[in-house]
Design an enzyme around this catalytic site. Structure first.
Site, PDB file in Angstrom:
ATOM      1  N   LYS A   1       0.810  -1.211   0.000  1.00  8.37           N
ATOM      2  CA  LYS A   1       0.000   0.000   0.000  1.00  8.37           C
ATOM      3  C   LYS A   1       0.855   1.277   0.000  1.00  8.37           C
ATOM      4  O   LYS A   1       2.026   1.240   0.338  1.00  8.37           O
ATOM      5  CB  LYS A   1      -0.969  -0.027   1.186  1.00  8.37           C
ATOM      6  CG  LYS A   1      -1.905  -1.257   1.168  1.00  8.37           C
ATOM      7  CD  LYS A   1      -2.847  -1.247  -0.002  1.00  8.37           C
ATOM      8  CE  LYS A   1      -3.545  -2.561  -0.295  1.00  8.37           C
ATOM      9  NZ  LYS A   1      -4.416  -3.092   0.718  1.00  8.37           N
TER      10      LYS A   1
HETATM   11  C1  LIG Z   1      -5.367  -4.207   1.170  1.00  3.15           C
HETATM   12  C2  LIG Z   1      -6.838  -4.056   1.238  1.00  3.15           C
HETATM   13  C3  LIG Z   1      -7.589  -4.408   2.377  1.00  3.15           C
HETATM   14  C4  LIG Z   1      -7.026  -5.180   3.506  1.00  3.15           C
HETATM   15  O1  LIG Z   1      -5.891  -4.674   4.074  1.00  3.15           O
HETATM   16  P1  LIG Z   1      -4.922  -5.668   4.875  1.00  3.15           P
HETATM   17  O2  LIG Z   1      -4.020  -4.733   5.603  1.00  3.15           O
HETATM   18  O3  LIG Z   1      -4.212  -6.489   3.868  1.00  3.15           O
HETATM   19  O4  LIG Z   1      -5.773  -6.479   5.782  1.00  3.15           O
HETATM   20  C5  LIG Z   1      -8.933  -4.100   2.398  1.00  3.15           C
HETATM   21  N1  LIG Z   1      -9.532  -3.515   1.370  1.00  3.15           N
HETATM   22  C6  LIG Z   1      -8.868  -3.180   0.261  1.00  3.15           C
HETATM   23  C7  LIG Z   1      -9.606  -2.508  -0.828  1.00  3.15           C
HETATM   24  C8  LIG Z   1      -7.502  -3.470   0.146  1.00  3.15           C
HETATM   25  O5  LIG Z   1      -6.853  -3.176  -0.971  1.00  3.15           O
END
Ligand SMILES: *Cc1c(COP(=O)(O)O)cnc(C)c1O
Length: 442
Positions: free
Chosen positions: A198
């Site tokens: 991210k």
């Molecule tokens: C990455 C992601 C999540 C979950 O995040 P994690 O930290 O991996 O649990 C939820 N929603 C979206 C749209 C994502 O891209």
């Protein structure tokens, strides 16, 4: 003479060595991580790094309250639990997103109801939300997909009209803005992910934000077994008041996220510069449809998705087959491309087996009252169209710059000037995608 395509035995334009990996580690990361090691404090909701990260994220987003969490999914689940979404409640989520948006509702025994997306932004379509509302609907979870803000004004209006809560899934949208407002701060609560992929990276982790003190308090309990802390001794009471989970973050990921946060705006600027360059250049090639940024919005390009249109490219072939053929050809030119989601979320096996928790829960709760649920990807034609025709181009993340993206454009020109040969190789055994190291995975 046209240059021979790499897929036909010619030389590729790029190699993996031309790509630099994410995340970008700086002295700030080292400083904060070393602070953890020097302090000897590695855990705890009140650890210095966790508390500092929360404060810094409050400042960045303008939210009143912030909690660090073990993941973005945890933050989503905490939000749903904190507003008391429960068994049999319906939660409206987009047809194109990561599974966690929908499955976090199921963790509360609530039922995800999908609404299709808009064809330009790929975010949830407010018109489809309205059509999905039933007397059982409790919440809407817009997702700022790939960093593109969902169309929040009509969504907020629908929520007001039907007395529904909005929980924003901003897992991909750190720093994105919708008409002057920060994504993640427009609903009752917002969730961000800090996973390796991210825009704000802690390795793993998440951030929960809200302006509502009650929601904060409940989310805080849900984060740690529902157990309260004794305010005098700061010790755990070992007397849970509500059902909670183990959703804490740790000091090391929090420290890394703090170091990264110092550079978030600059890193996002690099993404935007690379993306706008690709959009301008690839948009000149008939048959390539770059991503769209709505007016008055800041798109932060977590991933950069293009779609392919064979008709516009002058070919009378199936759109999905065309995407697959182009993807393989550009991949062989050394361009790291590949899909993220491969189907609308309601197309996943989980929603066909409907095994869920126990036997058919959460659906069985409402099925007992005669309500029926059916998940059919054909009911989400825009998400299906997107999944048929898109690929992500993995050259926009920092520290990669225009030099790399110029070569990416060159590769697309090469491929799109040889589309006959591209289609001849549509069935070659090639699997576009990227290795883990590109996004910090071993
Ligand atoms: C990455 C992601 C999540 C979950 O995040 P994690 O930290 O991996 O649990 C939820 N929603 C979206 C749209 C994502 O891209």
């Amino acid at each position: 003479m046209a240059e021979k395509l790499a897929i036909g035995g010619g030389n590729p334009i790029l190699t993996r060595a031309d790509y630099r990996n994410w995340p970008v580690i700086t002295e700030d990361d080292r400083r904060f991580v070393n602070e953890v090691l020097d302090s000897g404090i590695v855990a705890g909701a009140t650890g210095p790094q966790a508390v500092a990260l929360q404060n810094e994220w409050r400042e960045f987003t303008g939210s009143k309250y912030c909690l660090t969490t073990g993941s973005g999914t945890a933050a989503l689940h905490m939000a749903l639990a904190a507003i008391d979404v429960g068994p049999g409640d319906e939660v409206i989520v987009p047809s194109y997103t990561f599974l966690a948006t929908a499955s976090s509702a199921m963790h509360q025994m609530a039922i995800p109801v999908f609404a299709d997306i808009e064809p330009k932004t790929y975010t949830i379509d407010p018109v489809k939300i309205e059509a999905a509302i039933t007397p059982r609907t409790r919440a809407i979870m817009p997702v700022h997909i790939q960093g593109c803000p969902a169309d929040m004004d009509p969504i907020l209006e629908i929520a007001r009209k039907h007395n529904l809560h909005i929980i924003e899934d901003a897992a991909q949208a750190h720093g994105a803005m919708y008409k002057g407002r920060i994504c993640g701060t427009m609903g009752i609560a917002g969730a961000f992910s800090l996973n390796n992929l991210k825009n704000l990276c802690g390795g793993e982790g998440g951030l929960f934000v809200t302006d509502d003190e009650n929601v904060l308090h409940r989310a805080d309990l849900v984060r740690y077994f529902g157990d309260e802390c004794d305010e005098q001794t700061m010790r755990q009471k070992y007397n849970a008041s509500i059902l909670g989970y183990m959703y804490r973050n740790q000091e090391l990921p929090a420290a890394l996220a703090r170091g990264q946060l110092k550079h978030l705006n600059a890193l996002n600027d690099t993404r935007i510069r690379n993306s706008e360059y690709l959009t301008r250049e690839l948009g000149k090639i008939p048959g390539i449809i770059p991503p769209y940024c709505p007016p008055d919005c800041k798109h932060v390009y977590w991933f950069y998705a293009v779609r392919f249109d064979p008709q516009a490219a002058g070919l009378d072939v199936d759109a999905r087959r065309f995407r697959i053929a182009v993807e393989k050809a550009v991949f062989k030119e050394g361009v790291l491309v590949g899909q993220w989601q491969v189907m609308p979320v309601p197309g996943q096996d989980l929603f066909h087996s409907m095994i869920g928790i126990g036997k058919r829960y959460p659906w069985a709760i409402n099925e007992a009252q005669g309500v029926t649920y059916k998940y059919d990807p054909r009911d989400y034609p825009v998400a299906q169209m997107l999944c048929d025709t898109y690929t992500n181009i993995h050259s926009i993340h920092p520290p990669n710059g225009l030099d790399l993206n110029e070569k990416v454009v060159e590769a697309f020109h090469k491929v799109f000037s040889n589309l006959g040969e591209v289609m001849d190789h549509a069935d070659d055994d090639i699997k576009p995608g990227f290795d883990g190291r590109l996004y910090g995975v071993g």
